[in-house]
Design a protein around this motif. Sequence first.
Motif, PDB file in Angstrom:
ATOM      1  N   GLY A 211       0.780  -1.238   0.000  1.00  0.00           N
ATOM      2  CA  GLY A 211       0.000   0.000   0.000  1.00  0.00           C
ATOM      3  C   GLY A 211       0.805   1.277   0.000  1.00  0.00           C
ATOM      4  N   HIS A 212       2.077   1.201  -0.442  1.00  0.00           N
ATOM      5  CA  HIS A 212       2.910   2.410  -0.481  1.00  0.00           C
ATOM      6  C   HIS A 212       3.582   2.553  -1.852  1.00  0.00           C
ATOM      7  N   PRO A 213       2.791   2.676  -2.927  1.00  0.00           N
ATOM      8  CA  PRO A 213       3.388   2.788  -4.259  1.00  0.00           C
ATOM      9  C   PRO A 213       4.189   4.066  -4.458  1.00  0.00           C
ATOM     10  N   THR A 214       3.994   5.062  -3.596  1.00  0.00           N
ATOM     11  CA  THR A 214       4.750   6.308  -3.721  1.00  0.00           C
ATOM     12  C   THR A 214       6.233   6.109  -3.431  1.00  0.00           C
ATOM     13  N   VAL A 215       6.585   5.021  -2.788  1.00  0.00           N
ATOM     14  CA  VAL A 215       7.996   4.697  -2.560  1.00  0.00           C
ATOM     15  C   VAL A 215       8.330   3.371  -3.239  1.00  0.00           C
ATOM     16  N   CYS A 216       7.709   3.143  -4.394  1.00  0.00           N
ATOM     17  CA  CYS A 216       8.002   1.974  -5.233  1.00  0.00           C
ATOM     18  C   CYS A 216       9.505   1.833  -5.420  1.00  0.00           C
ATOM     19  N   ALA A 217       9.981   0.612  -5.426  1.00  0.00           N
ATOM     20  CA  ALA A 217      11.416   0.365  -5.600  1.00  0.00           C
ATOM     21  C   ALA A 217      11.944   0.955  -6.899  1.00  0.00           C
ATOM     22  N   ASP A 218      11.082   1.097  -7.911  1.00  0.00           N
ATOM     23  CA  ASP A 218      11.501   1.630  -9.208  1.00  0.00           C
ATOM     24  C   ASP A 218      10.932   3.022  -9.477  1.00  0.00           C
ATOM     25  N   PHE A 219      10.527   3.735  -8.421  1.00  0.00           N
ATOM     26  CA  PHE A 219       9.828   5.012  -8.596  1.00  0.00           C
ATOM     27  C   PHE A 219      10.632   5.988  -9.451  1.00  0.00           C
ATOM     28  N   ASN A 220      11.880   6.209  -9.109  1.00  0.00           N
ATOM     29  CA  ASN A 220      12.675   7.209  -9.824  1.00  0.00           C
ATOM     30  C   ASN A 220      12.875   6.829 -11.286  1.00  0.00           C
ATOM     31  N   GLU A 221      13.168   5.571 -11.546  1.00  0.00           N
ATOM     32  CA  GLU A 221      13.390   5.142 -12.918  1.00  0.00           C
ATOM     33  C   GLU A 221      12.119   5.249 -13.751  1.00  0.00           C
ATOM     34  N   LEU A 222      10.980   4.845 -13.183  1.00  0.00           N
ATOM     35  CA  LEU A 222       9.727   4.852 -13.931  1.00  0.00           C
ATOM     36  C   LEU A 222       9.193   6.259 -14.171  1.00  0.00           C
ATOM     37  N   ASN A 223       9.478   7.188 -13.271  1.00  0.00           N
ATOM     38  CA  ASN A 223       8.918   8.527 -13.389  1.00  0.00           C
ATOM     39  C   ASN A 223       9.871   9.547 -14.008  1.00  0.00           C
ATOM     40  N   PHE A 224      11.165   9.358 -13.791  1.00  0.00           N
ATOM     41  CA  PHE A 224      12.143  10.327 -14.279  1.00  0.00           C
ATOM     42  C   PHE A 224      13.137   9.745 -15.290  1.00  0.00           C
ATOM     43  N   GLY A 225      13.074   8.442 -15.544  1.00  0.00           N
ATOM     44  CA  GLY A 225      14.051   7.801 -16.422  1.00  0.00           C
ATOM     45  C   GLY A 225      13.788   7.977 -17.897  1.00  0.00           C
ATOM     46  N   GLY A 226      12.583   8.430 -18.258  1.00  0.00           N
ATOM     47  CA  GLY A 226      12.280   8.710 -19.659  1.00  0.00           C
ATOM     48  C   GLY A 226      11.762   7.545 -20.473  1.00  0.00           C
ATOM     49  N   ARG A 227      11.670   6.355 -19.866  1.00  0.00           N
ATOM     50  CA  ARG A 227      11.208   5.165 -20.576  1.00  0.00           C
ATOM     51  C   ARG A 227      10.018   4.533 -19.846  1.00  0.00           C
ATOM     52  N   MET A 228       9.295   3.687 -20.559  1.00  0.00           N
ATOM     53  CA  MET A 228       8.223   2.924 -19.939  1.00  0.00           C
ATOM     54  C   MET A 228       8.828   1.734 -19.201  1.00  0.00           C
ATOM     55  N   ASP A 229       7.990   0.938 -18.552  1.00  0.00           N
ATOM     56  CA  ASP A 229       8.512  -0.129 -17.693  1.00  0.00           C
ATOM     57  C   ASP A 229       9.202  -1.251 -18.472  1.00  0.00           C
ATOM     58  N   ASP A 230       8.931  -1.348 -19.781  1.00  0.00           N
ATOM     59  CA  ASP A 230       9.610  -2.369 -20.588  1.00  0.00           C
ATOM     60  C   ASP A 230      10.909  -1.841 -21.200  1.00  0.00           C
ATOM     61  N   GLY A 231      11.289  -0.625 -20.820  1.00  0.00           N
ATOM     62  CA  GLY A 231      12.509  -0.030 -21.341  1.00  0.00           C
ATOM     63  C   GLY A 231      12.339   0.680 -22.667  1.00  0.00           C
ATOM     64  N   GLY A 232      11.136   0.637 -23.230  1.00  0.00           N
ATOM     65  CA  GLY A 232      10.891   1.255 -24.525  1.00  0.00           C
ATOM     66  C   GLY A 232      10.267   2.625 -24.426  1.00  0.00           C
ATOM     67  N   HIS A 233      10.015   3.217 -25.591  1.00  0.00           N
ATOM     68  CA  HIS A 233       9.391   4.531 -25.700  1.00  0.00           C
ATOM     69  C   HIS A 233       8.065   4.406 -26.436  1.00  0.00           C
ATOM     70  N   ARG A 234       7.139   5.270 -26.105  1.00  0.00           N
ATOM     71  CA  ARG A 234       5.868   5.308 -26.822  1.00  0.00           C
ATOM     72  C   ARG A 234       5.767   6.546 -27.713  1.00  0.00           C
ATOM     73  N   LEU A 235       6.649   7.515 -27.493  1.00  0.00           N
ATOM     74  CA  LEU A 235       6.639   8.759 -28.250  1.00  0.00           C
ATOM     75  C   LEU A 235       7.893   8.848 -29.113  1.00  0.00           C
TER      76      LEU A 235
END
Length: 362
Positions: free
Chosen positions: A98-122
């Motif tokens: 119940g604490h997704p705001t401190v997800c283990a991958d939070f920084n990568e998923l929100n600031f890393g520039g890629r989606m969770d599969d490592g790809g881009h949609r844009l």
Amino acid sequence: MQIHAAVTPAQGEAFSFETVDLAEPGGGEIRVRLVATGVCHTDAVAWELGIAPFPIVLGHEGAGVVEAVGAGVSTLAVGDHVVLSFAHCGHCDRCLTGHPTVCADFNELNFGGRMDDGGHRLSRDGEALATFFGQSSFASHAVVKAGNAVKVDPEVDLALLGPLGCGIQTGAGTVLNRLKPGVETSLVVYGGGAVGLSAVMAARLVGCRQIIAVDVLEERLALARELGATHVLNGKSEDVVERVREITAGGSDYAVETTGVPAVVRQSLQALRPLGVSAIVGVTPQVTLDVHQDLMAEGKSMIGVIEGDAVPRVFIPQLVAHYKAGRFPFDRLVTFYEFADIHRAFEDSKRGTAVKPVLRMP
């Protein structure tokens, strides 16, 4: 498909309105036609300080209508009204408790520039464009993970709801989800922006005995009073620590610090009563503390809170219900701008003439 987007070519460079390519939604994803999106301080930080890769489409307080769903999506359907919130993996121990705001991958998923599969949609002319917060809502459309979209009441003006995905969720959630003050407690909010005023409204929701708003702009303090503050203090002309101690007969039980200003962070601690708690939610540089005097000697706590420690799919519908019932008038914070006026919206936010700018899509 081709969409309209505000591209940030490089750190600090002006937004460029362009036609770019958006991939079709993959497994577990949806495509959303954006109706509006909030302008948040975090967008400004990313734009000015370069905390994400470039070129990028910023924006992370999107609200819109589901246009298409990918394979495996069963919780949302075409036509649903949704608010887009932060990206999280959904399967680490923090997400599962119940604490997704401190997800283990939070920084990568929100600031890393890629989606969770490592790809881009844009992309633009074959060049990948970075994604922000898993959504990039400064655009006419977005492809996002279904788990990052929150279905909302279609009776409420969708254009208002985007800021619930970040700024308003942060302020209200810090009070309601993390601090959880009792009705006879006192709470001080430092900073009268969208996050701080959302904390004021949340404190009124739970019935805090004393709700003190601190800012340096009289118009923000006047609005804080209208939204539930029992006392207001101007940090330019008053001794904030002394006045808080006077009003609360010894210091506040809780504080929410939104400014990120080191001197104000120290004030938030010094004005606490013994065992008091200050929640830091603003982007804050290095702060020098007297640990013994400011914290340890009186058993005080300083905690960091991200995104209001919220589970968006639970919390955002709650805020919408409070709004419909007249208990959480966050619409008072919103100033609408046309998408083409994005630069003016950022400037007005920086100057303090707009509390929460929201861009309407064409």
